[in-house]
Design a protein around this motif. Structure first.
Motif, mmCIF file in Angstrom:
data_model
loop_
_atom_site.group_PDB
_atom_site.id
_atom_site.type_symbol
_atom_site.label_atom_id
_atom_site.label_comp_id
_atom_site.label_asym_id
_atom_site.label_seq_id
_atom_site.Cartn_x
_atom_site.Cartn_y
_atom_site.Cartn_z
ATOM 1 N N LEU A 173 0.832 -1.205 0.000
ATOM 2 C CA LEU A 173 0.000 0.000 0.000
ATOM 3 C C LEU A 173 0.866 1.254 0.000
ATOM 4 O O LEU A 173 0.600 2.216 -0.742
ATOM 5 N N GLU A 174 1.923 1.236 0.791
ATOM 6 C CA GLU A 174 2.789 2.413 0.936
ATOM 7 C C GLU A 174 3.520 2.764 -0.356
ATOM 8 O O GLU A 174 3.668 3.951 -0.686
ATOM 9 N N ILE A 175 3.977 1.754 -1.114
ATOM 10 C CA ILE A 175 4.783 2.042 -2.301
ATOM 11 C C ILE A 175 3.951 2.114 -3.584
ATOM 12 O O ILE A 175 4.505 2.282 -4.663
ATOM 13 N N GLY A 176 2.625 1.999 -3.473
ATOM 14 C CA GLY A 176 1.776 2.209 -4.635
ATOM 15 C C GLY A 176 1.368 0.968 -5.393
ATOM 16 O O GLY A 176 0.869 1.057 -6.521
ATOM 17 N N TYR A 177 1.534 -0.200 -4.796
ATOM 18 C CA TYR A 177 1.162 -1.449 -5.477
ATOM 19 C C TYR A 177 -0.338 -1.506 -5.761
ATOM 20 O O TYR A 177 -0.775 -2.073 -6.773
ATOM 21 N N TYR A 178 -1.135 -0.894 -4.872
ATOM 22 C CA TYR A 178 -2.591 -0.975 -5.029
ATOM 23 C C TYR A 178 -3.186 0.272 -5.691
ATOM 24 O O TYR A 178 -4.403 0.395 -5.780
ATOM 25 N N ASP A 188 9.015 -5.078 -6.434
ATOM 26 C CA ASP A 188 9.291 -3.930 -5.570
ATOM 27 C C ASP A 188 8.920 -4.241 -4.119
ATOM 28 O O ASP A 188 9.645 -3.884 -3.185
ATOM 29 N N VAL A 189 7.782 -4.911 -3.932
ATOM 30 C CA VAL A 189 7.364 -5.311 -2.584
ATOM 31 C C VAL A 189 8.387 -6.270 -1.986
ATOM 32 O O VAL A 189 8.787 -6.139 -0.829
ATOM 33 N N ALA A 190 8.834 -7.232 -2.804
ATOM 34 C CA ALA A 190 9.822 -8.210 -2.335
ATOM 35 C C ALA A 190 11.112 -7.528 -1.907
ATOM 36 O O ALA A 190 11.736 -7.903 -0.908
ATOM 37 N N ARG A 191 11.506 -6.512 -2.655
ATOM 38 C CA ARG A 191 12.740 -5.797 -2.343
ATOM 39 C C ARG A 191 12.626 -5.094 -0.976
ATOM 40 O O ARG A 191 13.554 -5.110 -0.175
ATOM 41 N N THR A 197 10.657 -12.738 -4.799
ATOM 42 C CA THR A 197 9.439 -12.208 -5.416
ATOM 43 C C THR A 197 8.274 -13.175 -5.244
ATOM 44 O O THR A 197 7.143 -12.762 -4.957
ATOM 45 N N ALA A 198 8.543 -14.470 -5.411
ATOM 46 C CA ALA A 198 7.482 -15.472 -5.259
ATOM 47 C C ALA A 198 6.933 -15.476 -3.834
ATOM 48 O O ALA A 198 5.724 -15.651 -3.617
ATOM 49 N N THR A 199 7.813 -15.257 -2.865
ATOM 50 C CA THR A 199 7.376 -15.223 -1.464
ATOM 51 C C THR A 199 6.492 -14.010 -1.206
ATOM 52 O O THR A 199 5.447 -14.104 -0.545
ATOM 53 N N ALA A 200 6.908 -12.849 -1.730
ATOM 54 C CA ALA A 200 6.095 -11.639 -1.572
ATOM 55 C C ALA A 200 4.738 -11.815 -2.233
ATOM 56 O O ALA A 200 3.706 -11.413 -1.672
ATOM 57 N N ALA A 201 4.716 -12.421 -3.412
ATOM 58 C CA ALA A 201 3.458 -12.648 -4.125
ATOM 59 C C ALA A 201 2.533 -13.548 -3.320
ATOM 60 O O ALA A 201 1.316 -13.315 -3.242
#
Length: 218
Positions: A173-178, A188-191, A197-201
């Motif tokens: 939410l903070e970085i604009g994903y939604y 970006d969320v994973a970073r 990336t798969a874990t973040a997803a």
């Protein structure tokens, strides 16, 4: 009387193999609740609610040395109840019993999270709740999520998320994903979370499933 919302993080003998499958290792299960249980004496019995490809879990139960009896009761193609009876380590059984001492009542369901933790509510006197929290063994992490409130169930949909799912959703939410259009990707969320990336997803997918399910009262 007081209500307290608690998250436990069991490990070793406190987290039997089948529990570990239910709490994160079986990625084909989207959501797991322990609806009811009987740990008064071996064998231990549980009634579970599963959402996901539960037929794969049925195959695991058939091959498990710890499941003496089980039955799946389908609700939909993706949801079922599961009765499970079997042997668990004394440590795991005693961990359950710790929250049934004195005046304490554990309020079902217990929400199993994909990071290995589980969250539930207990109701009882201040002294009995304090004794139960202090009685959690050193090999089990314990976090007090909330104290008090007008109901014994989680008062918000966010309360159903694991710590890692909540963190992933907050970062997204903070970085604009939604945002629309989207300003950030899963990578970006994973970073930000310092994970694959798969874990973040997976964290985001399960968080979204729980939040939407809660809003639709499922």
């Amino acid at each position: 009387m007081k209500r307290v919302r608690i998250t436990l993080d069991p490990a070793g003998d406190y987290a039997p193999p089948l529990y570990r499958r239910l709490a994160g290792e079986a990625s084909y299960l989207d959501r797991v609740r322990i609806v009811n249980w009987n740990v008064a004496a071996p064998p231990t019995a549980f009634l579970l609610w599963l959402r996901g490809d539960y037929r794969r879990f049925e195959a695991e139960l058939a091959a498990s040395e710890n499941a003496d009896e089980y039955e799946l009761l389908p609700l939909t193609d993706r949801e079922c109840h599961c009765f499970l009876e079997g042997e668990v380590a004394d440590a795991a059984r005693l961990l359950f019993e710790n929250f049934t001492q004195g005046s304490l009542i554990t309020v079902p369901p217990i929400e199993c999270h994909d990071d290995g933790t589980n969250t539930f509510s207990i109701v009882g006197t201040d002294a009995d709740i304090q004794n139960a929290v202090e009685g959690v063994p050193d090999g089990v992490g314990v976090t007090i999520e909330a104290v008090g409130g007008e109901t014994v169930a989680p008062t918000s949909a966010v309360g159903r998320l694991s710590r890692r799912q909540r963190e992933a959703a907050e970062v997204a939410l903070e970085i604009g994903y939604y945002e629309v259009p989207r300003r950030a990707t899963t990578a970006d969320v994973a970073r930000e979370l310092d994970c694959a990336t798969a874990t973040a997803a997976e964290h985001l997918q399960k968080a979204e499933s729980k939040l939407i399910g809660a809003l639709l009262e499922q």
